[in-house]
Design a protein around this motif. Sequence first.
Motif, PDB file in Angstrom:
ATOM      1  N   UNK A 169       0.865  -1.182   0.000  1.00 45.21           N
ATOM      2  CA  UNK A 169       0.000   0.000   0.000  1.00 45.21           C
ATOM      3  C   UNK A 169       0.898   1.227   0.000  1.00 45.21           C
ATOM      4  N   UNK A 170       0.343   2.368  -0.389  1.00 47.70           N
ATOM      5  CA  UNK A 170       1.128   3.593  -0.438  1.00 47.70           C
ATOM      6  C   UNK A 170       1.491   4.086   0.956  1.00 47.70           C
ATOM      7  N   UNK A 171       0.530   3.939   1.897  1.00 50.86           N
ATOM      8  CA  UNK A 171       0.739   4.411   3.268  1.00 50.86           C
ATOM      9  C   UNK A 171      -0.286   3.735   4.160  1.00 50.86           C
ATOM     10  N   UNK A 172      -0.088   3.732   5.476  1.00 48.31           N
ATOM     11  CA  UNK A 172      -1.051   3.102   6.383  1.00 48.31           C
ATOM     12  C   UNK A 172      -2.446   3.700   6.204  1.00 48.31           C
ATOM     13  N   UNK A 173      -3.434   2.824   6.136  1.00 49.19           N
ATOM     14  CA  UNK A 173      -4.808   3.280   6.002  1.00 49.19           C
ATOM     15  C   UNK A 173      -5.269   3.486   4.574  1.00 49.19           C
ATOM     16  N   UNK A 174      -4.364   3.336   3.605  1.00 47.49           N
ATOM     17  CA  UNK A 174      -4.749   3.523   2.204  1.00 47.49           C
ATOM     18  C   UNK A 174      -5.072   2.170   1.568  1.00 47.49           C
ATOM     19  N   UNK A 175      -5.502   2.199   0.321  1.00 43.43           N
ATOM     20  CA  UNK A 175      -5.887   0.986  -0.388  1.00 43.43           C
ATOM     21  C   UNK A 175      -4.698   0.044  -0.561  1.00 43.43           C
ATOM     22  N   UNK A 176      -5.006  -1.250  -0.592  1.00 37.83           N
ATOM     23  CA  UNK A 176      -3.965  -2.283  -0.607  1.00 37.83           C
ATOM     24  C   UNK A 176      -4.144  -3.168  -1.832  1.00 37.83           C
ATOM     25  N   UNK A 177      -3.023  -3.550  -2.429  1.00 34.71           N
ATOM     26  CA  UNK A 177      -3.035  -4.563  -3.491  1.00 34.71           C
ATOM     27  C   UNK A 177      -2.183  -5.736  -3.041  1.00 34.71           C
ATOM     28  N   UNK A 178      -2.490  -6.908  -3.585  1.00 31.33           N
ATOM     29  CA  UNK A 178      -1.743  -8.117  -3.240  1.00 31.33           C
ATOM     30  C   UNK A 178      -1.495  -8.930  -4.500  1.00 31.33           C
ATOM     31  N   UNK A 179      -0.362  -9.611  -4.520  1.00 30.97           N
ATOM     32  CA  UNK A 179      -0.018 -10.482  -5.645  1.00 30.97           C
ATOM     33  C   UNK A 179       0.404 -11.833  -5.086  1.00 30.97           C
ATOM     34  N   UNK A 180      -0.253 -12.888  -5.541  1.00 30.52           N
ATOM     35  CA  UNK A 180       0.083 -14.264  -5.174  1.00 30.52           C
ATOM     36  C   UNK A 180       0.551 -14.981  -6.433  1.00 30.52           C
ATOM     37  N   UNK A 181       1.605 -15.782  -6.298  1.00 28.46           N
ATOM     38  CA  UNK A 181       2.204 -16.379  -7.489  1.00 28.46           C
ATOM     39  C   UNK A 181       2.684 -17.800  -7.229  1.00 28.46           C
ATOM     40  N   UNK A 182       2.542 -18.620  -8.260  1.00 25.09           N
ATOM     41  CA  UNK A 182       3.110 -19.966  -8.218  1.00 25.09           C
ATOM     42  C   UNK A 182       4.618 -19.910  -8.447  1.00 25.09           C
ATOM     43  N   UNK A 183       5.078 -18.793  -9.017  1.00 21.91           N
ATOM     44  CA  UNK A 183       6.480 -18.627  -9.389  1.00 21.91           C
ATOM     45  C   UNK A 183       7.160 -17.632  -8.456  1.00 21.91           C
ATOM     46  N   UNK A 184       8.454 -17.754  -8.278  1.00 21.81           N
ATOM     47  CA  UNK A 184       9.177 -16.850  -7.371  1.00 21.81           C
ATOM     48  C   UNK A 184       9.040 -15.391  -7.796  1.00 21.81           C
ATOM     49  N   UNK A 185       8.854 -14.531  -6.800  1.00 19.17           N
ATOM     50  CA  UNK A 185       8.816 -13.087  -7.023  1.00 19.17           C
ATOM     51  C   UNK A 185      10.226 -12.565  -6.791  1.00 19.17           C
ATOM     52  N   UNK A 186      10.882 -12.147  -7.845  1.00 21.25           N
ATOM     53  CA  UNK A 186      12.277 -11.720  -7.775  1.00 21.25           C
ATOM     54  C   UNK A 186      12.380 -10.341  -7.133  1.00 21.25           C
ATOM     55  N   UNK A 187      11.482  -9.446  -7.523  1.00 21.24           N
ATOM     56  CA  UNK A 187      11.522  -8.064  -7.027  1.00 21.24           C
ATOM     57  C   UNK A 187      10.137  -7.456  -7.171  1.00 21.24           C
ATOM     58  N   UNK A 188       9.826  -6.523  -6.271  1.00 18.59           N
ATOM     59  CA  UNK A 188       8.552  -5.809  -6.354  1.00 18.59           C
ATOM     60  C   UNK A 188       8.770  -4.368  -5.948  1.00 18.59           C
ATOM     61  N   UNK A 189       8.198  -3.430  -6.730  1.00 15.32           N
ATOM     62  CA  UNK A 189       8.360  -2.009  -6.455  1.00 15.32           C
ATOM     63  C   UNK A 189       7.045  -1.275  -6.690  1.00 15.32           C
ATOM     64  N   UNK A 190       6.777  -0.226  -5.911  1.00  6.45           N
ATOM     65  CA  UNK A 190       5.571   0.573  -6.164  1.00  6.45           C
ATOM     66  C   UNK A 190       5.787   1.526  -7.328  1.00  6.45           C
ATOM     67  N   UNK A 191       4.704   1.898  -7.971  1.00  9.41           N
ATOM     68  CA  UNK A 191       4.716   2.972  -8.958  1.00  9.41           C
ATOM     69  C   UNK A 191       4.289   4.233  -8.219  1.00  9.41           C
ATOM     70  N   UNK A 192       5.138   5.229  -8.209  1.00 11.05           N
ATOM     71  CA  UNK A 192       4.855   6.440  -7.446  1.00 11.05           C
ATOM     72  C   UNK A 192       3.868   7.320  -8.196  1.00 11.05           C
ATOM     73  N   UNK A 193       2.738   7.615  -7.559  1.00 12.63           N
ATOM     74  CA  UNK A 193       1.729   8.471  -8.160  1.00 12.63           C
ATOM     75  C   UNK A 193       1.957   9.924  -7.741  1.00 12.63           C
ATOM     76  N   UNK A 194       1.669  10.869  -8.635  1.00 15.04           N
ATOM     77  CA  UNK A 194       1.886  12.291  -8.316  1.00 15.04           C
ATOM     78  C   UNK A 194       0.714  12.905  -7.573  1.00 15.04           C
ATOM     79  N   UNK A 195       0.111  12.175  -6.646  1.00 16.97           N
ATOM     80  CA  UNK A 195      -1.009  12.706  -5.867  1.00 16.97           C
ATOM     81  C   UNK A 195      -1.083  11.944  -4.550  1.00 16.97           C
TER      82      UNK A 195
END
Length: 365
Positions: A169-195
Amino acid sequence: MKVGRVVLNRFLLLLAGLLSLIPAFMAVAGCYVSYLHPSRQPALHWLGHLLPILLMLNLVILLLWCWRRSRWAVVPIVALLNCIPYLTSIFNWPVGKTAPPERKVTVVSYNIRNEISKNILLDGQAFARFIEEQEADIVCLQEFPAGGAVREGLIVELTKLLPYYRIASQKPGSLIVALFSRYPIVEMQPVLFPDESGNISVWADLDLGGVKIRVFNNHLQTTSVNQNRVKPSFNLGSTYEQIVRLKRVVEKNGVIRARQADAVRREIDRSPYPVIVCSDFNTPPSYSYRVIKGRLRDSFRVAGKGYGYSYRYLRKLFRIDFVLYDPSVFRSTNYFSPELEYSDHKPIVATFDFTTDSASSLFLK
């Protein structure tokens, strides 16, 4: 007397024909308004939201003109023909059979609506059974619960099938996304929104048995139509204030969503790997959809069948959830969107084949 009646009928026919130009022009403008950034002439983007109604109105006018056997029927016909790109985004019927995948990857994208009081039917075991039935390899969830039994149940049950997962999530109390995978997750990064909307987008690099791909999970700014729905009353002042508030909120959110789409597009362009984009765009095909899609393919428009909608409210008029993909590596072989009652959205289940020469060249060296 008879001559006067003929003149009157011709005048009324001409007037009706000229009036039929109005919904025709509005429909065509609504189909192409996605090429205009919402920060410019935001009121015009209402035509995009109203497109289903405008198209049905033009269809009714076409039937009336055909019944009258009038040449004015050409007006709604031209409007509908100009809106074919939009029509193919909501209705599709593939010609011919699709070859089955040789190396199958099934992706599920679903806004599960994290308001626990409104999705009490979301049982972790039942949802996991659905994921297992779809033979899903990657699951992107939007509005993931922030806590409680629903969240814990989902994590426990889904990780039995898909052991790798990340939640963000962007910050505590904000909307959350989740990703579940059968394959290893090598890296994960947020996309920074201008708002500071609280919405979020992330990308994750997955290792699919020697091939790296980048999966985007997006939850863009809502329109807030439901939250600001107009409730007409005999108090005209109150009704007018509601309409003005709805107009202001929807237009403001459209600008925010467009900026978020621009940010996601920049990250897609930077990706060193082929991408799959899972997204709750919170809008039908529009500026945000056009910008993020770019040269990607829409899995519904390739493999979907029949009428496609993903938002279960607002008369089921809108498809606002999408799974897009890089056609140079992936081939869409199946699209499925069942009517689950866990959320106000429908899940998107898209199956791909990536056994191509392009994919082979991407094997890790």
